[in-house]
Structures are given as C-alpha cells and as structure tokens.
Design a protein around this motif. Sequence first.
Motif, short mmCIF file in Angstrom:
data_model
loop_
_atom_site.label_atom_id
_atom_site.label_comp_id
_atom_site.label_asym_id
_atom_site.label_seq_id
_atom_site.Cartn_x
_atom_site.Cartn_y
_atom_site.Cartn_z
N SER A 1 0.85 -1.19 0.00
CA SER A 1 0.00 0.00 0.00
C SER A 1 0.88 1.25 0.00
O SER A 1 2.04 1.21 0.38
CB SER A 1 -0.90 0.00 1.24
OG SER A 1 -0.11 -0.03 2.41
N PHE A 2 0.32 2.35 -0.45
CA PHE A 2 1.10 3.57 -0.62
C PHE A 2 0.51 4.71 0.19
O PHE A 2 -0.70 4.80 0.37
CB PHE A 2 1.14 3.98 -2.11
CG PHE A 2 1.54 2.87 -3.01
CD1 PHE A 2 0.62 2.25 -3.82
CD2 PHE A 2 2.84 2.42 -3.04
CE1 PHE A 2 0.99 1.21 -4.66
CE2 PHE A 2 3.21 1.40 -3.86
CZ PHE A 2 2.28 0.80 -4.67
N HIS B 1 -0.03 8.82 0.27
CA HIS B 1 -0.39 9.74 -0.81
C HIS B 1 0.61 10.88 -0.89
O HIS B 1 0.24 12.05 -0.87
CB HIS B 1 -1.82 10.25 -0.60
CG HIS B 1 -2.84 9.17 -0.72
ND1 HIS B 1 -3.26 8.67 -1.94
CD2 HIS B 1 -3.51 8.46 0.23
CE1 HIS B 1 -4.16 7.72 -1.74
NE2 HIS B 1 -4.32 7.56 -0.44
N GLU C 1 2.90 7.88 -7.75
CA GLU C 1 1.91 6.93 -7.25
C GLU C 1 1.33 6.05 -8.37
O GLU C 1 1.11 4.85 -8.20
CB GLU C 1 0.77 7.67 -6.56
CG GLU C 1 -0.30 6.74 -5.97
CD GLU C 1 -1.38 7.51 -5.23
OE1 GLU C 1 -1.24 8.73 -5.11
OE2 GLU C 1 -2.33 6.86 -4.77
N GLU C 2 1.14 6.62 -9.55
CA GLU C 2 0.58 5.86 -10.67
C GLU C 2 1.51 4.73 -11.11
O GLU C 2 1.06 3.62 -11.38
CB GLU C 2 0.30 6.82 -11.84
CG GLU C 2 -0.38 6.12 -13.02
CD GLU C 2 -0.70 7.10 -14.13
OE1 GLU C 2 -0.56 8.32 -13.92
OE2 GLU C 2 -1.09 6.62 -15.22
N CYS D 1 3.76 3.20 -9.24
CA CYS D 1 3.80 2.16 -8.20
C CYS D 1 2.53 1.30 -8.23
O CYS D 1 2.59 0.08 -8.05
CB CYS D 1 3.97 2.82 -6.83
SG CYS D 1 5.58 3.61 -6.60
N ALA D 2 1.41 1.94 -8.43
CA ALA D 2 0.16 1.18 -8.52
C ALA D 2 0.19 0.22 -9.72
O ALA D 2 -0.29 -0.92 -9.65
CB ALA D 2 -1.03 2.13 -8.65
N TYR D 3 0.79 0.69 -10.81
CA TYR D 3 0.89 -0.15 -12.00
C TYR D 3 1.78 -1.37 -11.75
O TYR D 3 1.51 -2.49 -12.21
CB TYR D 3 1.43 0.67 -13.16
CG TYR D 3 1.54 -0.07 -14.46
CD1 TYR D 3 2.72 -0.08 -15.20
CD2 TYR D 3 0.46 -0.80 -14.97
CE1 TYR D 3 2.82 -0.76 -16.40
CE2 TYR D 3 0.55 -1.49 -16.17
CZ TYR D 3 1.73 -1.46 -16.88
OH TYR D 3 1.82 -2.15 -18.06
N GLN E 1 2.15 -2.92 -8.87
CA GLN E 1 1.37 -3.88 -8.09
C GLN E 1 0.37 -4.64 -8.96
O GLN E 1 0.13 -5.83 -8.76
CB GLN E 1 0.63 -3.14 -6.96
CG GLN E 1 1.54 -2.46 -5.96
CD GLN E 1 2.61 -3.42 -5.43
OE1 GLN E 1 2.29 -4.51 -4.99
NE2 GLN E 1 3.86 -2.99 -5.46
N GLU E 2 -0.18 -3.94 -9.94
CA GLU E 2 -1.08 -4.62 -10.88
C GLU E 2 -0.34 -5.67 -11.69
O GLU E 2 -0.83 -6.78 -11.92
CB GLU E 2 -1.72 -3.58 -11.81
CG GLU E 2 -2.70 -4.18 -12.82
CD GLU E 2 -3.27 -3.11 -13.74
OE1 GLU E 2 -3.07 -1.91 -13.45
OE2 GLU E 2 -3.89 -3.49 -14.74
N ASN F 1 9.05 1.11 -3.05
CA ASN F 1 8.13 0.30 -3.84
C ASN F 1 8.79 -0.25 -5.10
O ASN F 1 8.51 -1.38 -5.52
CB ASN F 1 6.88 1.11 -4.19
CG ASN F 1 5.93 1.21 -3.02
OD1 ASN F 1 5.32 0.24 -2.61
ND2 ASN F 1 5.83 2.40 -2.43
#
Length: 572
Positions: A22-23, A25, A30-31, A33-35, A37-38, A70
Amino acid sequence: MKKLAGILLGIITFVLGCHPVSFDHDPGYEEECAYMQELLARKEYDSIYIVADRLLKAVTPDTLSVWAYNAYSSKGVALDITGKYDQAGYNLYCALRAAEAIDDPVLQGKAHNNIGILYFNQRDADQAIGHYHKFYEIAAVRGDSISMVRALNNMGNACATIKKDLDGALSYFETGLAIADRIGYWEGRQTIRITMADICIGKGNLEKALQLLDEVKAIDGWDYYADYALATIYNKQKQYDKAISLYQSILARKVNNREFYLAVLNDASEISERNGDLKSALRYRVRYQADRDSMHTLESARIIQNLKIAYETEKKEMQIVSVEEEKRLILWLTLSCIALLALFLVLLVFRQRFINQKKELAEKRVEQLEQEKELVAAKSLLDGENQERGRLSRELHDGLGGLLTMAKLDLDKFRQEKETEKERLEHVISLMDRSITEMRRLAHNLMPESLARFGLYPVLEEFCAGSSSVDFYFYGKERRLDRDIEINIYRIACELINNALKHAEASQINVQLIQADDSLSLTVQDDGRGMGGSTEGQGLSTVRSRIELLGATLNIVSGKERGTEITVELNC
C-alpha cells in the motif's frame, strides 16, 4: 518423496508473504507504483523490471522515498519468485534501507517479511525466522492482526520445512490459526489449515489431516495446494490411482512456482512406479529432470552474506556482473558440449541410416533379379508351348489333313464305280468328313491361322460362336496388338471358357472384350457352381503364369449363388 514433502510449506510462504504494497499519498510517482502492483498480481514479471528501473532512474539516489521502496520491493519480489535470488537480495535490502530512511514501520515490516522469504528459499532457517520475527513484532506494536498471522505462518513454515521441527511449527500455526479464526481472515484460515494438514501427514496423523482439509473445503478455499496434500494422503494409504489423478489435475493447471511443480512431478513419478506404470513413471521423471536442470541454481548462504556486504559497501554491482559473466561462460561451455554431443549423435544416426539404405537396395536388387529370372523362364516356357502348338497345327492341317482329303476323294471315285456298295461307301465317306472336321478344329484350337491374319477380336468371336452356351461382346476400337499379347490373351480366354464348361457346369457364359487406346480388358462370367474353397487347378495356374508374364492384373469374384466372374486387365 520425503526430501520434497516440505515444498508445500514453502509455497504457501509466498502466498501469504508476497502481498501487495500500500502507498501513502505523497506527491510523485503513485501511478507508476500502482501499475507495478497490478503487474505483480498478473505475474508479468518482465514488465515489472522495466517499470521499476524506469522509476528508479527518475528518483535521485539520495532520495530514499516511499517510491524508491516500492520500486526496489516490487522488483525484488518478482526476481525472488522467478528464482533470480542474487538480484532479488540486492533489491530487497535496498527496499529495507529506503523504509528505514523514511522511518516507516509498515514498510519496514513488509521489507523484513520479503527478506525472510528470500532466506527461506536459501534454506537458512535462523535468518528467515529472525526477519519473520521482526515482521511480527512490528505488526504486534501496530495491532495489525493480519500481518501477525502472516508472520506466524511463515515462521512455522521455516521451522517445519528447514529445521524439521514439526512440533515447534505446529505451535506457530495454532497461534496464527486462532488469530485468523478470531478476526475472520479467510486467506489465513485456509492456508494455515493446508499447512497444518501437511505437517499432520508428516507425523502420520492422516485422520487429523483429512479433518483439516475438510475444514478448508467447508470455507470454500480448495485449490491445488489442498489437492497436493490430499494426494499425499492417498499415497500414504496406497490409493495410488487417486493420488496420480490429483497430480495430473495439478499439472494441468498453471503452476507458477517451479519448486512446487518439480515436487509434483517427482511424486507422480515415484507413485507411478509403485503402481506398476513404468512408462508414466519414466515420462514424469524425464519432465522433472528437464525442468530441474533449467532452474537457476540455488544460491548458497555465502552469496546472501556477500549481498549483505555489498549492500553495506555499495559495491555489489561489480560482483553481480562478475557472477553473471561466470554463469554465461558456464552456460556457453555447457551448450557447446551439448551441441558437439548432439552433432556426434546425428552423424552416427545418418551413418547407420546410410548403411541400412545400402543393405535395403542390395536386397531389392537381388529380389528384382530373381523376379526377372522367373519371368524369363515363364516366357521361355510359354513361347515353347506356342511354337509347339503351331507346329502341331501345321502338321495336322498339312499332313494328316491332306491324307484324309485324298482318301475321301478316292472313296468318292470308288463309289461312282461300284454302285452296289453305295450304302457302305456313304458311311465311310461320312466318317472321313467328320474326321477332317475334327482335325481342322483341333488344328485351329492349337494355333488358329486367322489369329495371325485377322487379330484377337475376330478369332475370339469365332471361338465363342462354336458353342451355343457362350455369348461374346466386344466394345471399343478394334486394333492389332503385339503377337505375344494376342496369343496369350486368346489362350487365357480359351482356358477360362473351357474351365467354366467342364468344371463349373455353367449353362451360360458371357465373354466381354474391351479395347481402348492404351488398355485391354477381358471378362469371362458364368452362372456355374463357383470356385468355392477348392485349390486352383492346372488350368488356372497356367492362366496366372500368362498374366504374370504380360504384367496384367487378375481379379476373381466367385460364389455358389452367383457363379464366377474373372477379369484380366492389361495396359498395352
């Protein structure tokens, strides 16, 4: 099998340990890192390396932010899953340093857990349990029950799989299961029960293991790890067919962890051998050996210690390059040896094939010469028969025929002079006429002169007209053929008609001759009693010899109800 029985526990370490990150904010990346994890969830590890490297290039080396953590963590976990342990250790220690630099306890706990998994894969129980314990302590201070369950599960796995302390492992698992049941943590309840079932199997308590697996099924958490545990129980109970069926079901699915995949192949091979299916056992063993050889060699504890030193001294990059070059050198040497061996084997195969081909050609040549010798002998025999028939025909016609004719003329003259003996002379002359007719018929049958003068069609038609039981039909264009062909086809037709009249007791015979530009077909069909199962007579044997000499084909259809139909086909 005992050597690999603990693999299931190690697999479940990944299931609970490699959870998404989890990150916070913070402004920045952030985009990206979220990618990552996906991609990790989709198991697209090569894409993770690209995104992580791109993010690390954008983050300055002295900025150990959550984004750097991350990037290092995601890349390290992906490398660990794919078996690249040296590179994984470097990235995971960098992630830990980033978490410590920003003083984030959540990220520190996750970093310790991921490093513990790395040591677990290196079979270093003390180091693995030490990092898992740090993960547990951080989670306990924060009141994070789910993380506490994960830490206890991983400590139990290390204790059971590496240290072989099943009782100590059960203590960790029972504590973790109590917390998971209390908070309703589905993933922990499922996975810990499967792991405990595996331990109970190792301790010989199959009844307790089956109870735990039934509980897993009751919470709708059945997967191939549970299948593996159930297959092990069937193996213990000597229900080999059920065990093999479960192993086949597991292998048919997409199993991403190679150690677990190898464990299934090894167990399937051993159980197939016990079950007497040596062919399947060999097939599984070959697959196991091939996949095991393709895996990256497990790094020793010394390499992990070097990674720690490199992490602290910031000189690890040079060591990694050296190790990679050495691996490439070994790989190229191995491939070169394999290529040379394969080339040698190919040459041996081609040499043996060449020898076999020469032998086959020699045998075919000998067989061909023998067939040609037989054909020459048959042709000589039939030519001699035709010549002898012609000689006898001429002698009957020119010799005996002339004498009989002269005798008839003398008798006729004598009759005119002796009117009183007229009746007796009439009888004698009648006998002479019949003798001359029969002599001509025999001479004609032996070698009809009209065959040489007019050809096959008119002579065969004339022969068939000599009997009221024989009907002749001609189709196509009349043309002259080679002398040997006409004589042999005529003799074949005569022989088949005589066989039908004498042996088949036929009342009706149909003879059909078809002449095309490049082929000839002769069919003799009768309504006689058929050939049945009797052996061939001399007549049909002679027919076959003539057909073989001509290079023609013979087809016989015969039955008691429908008579016999014989067809001769020739390309000419």
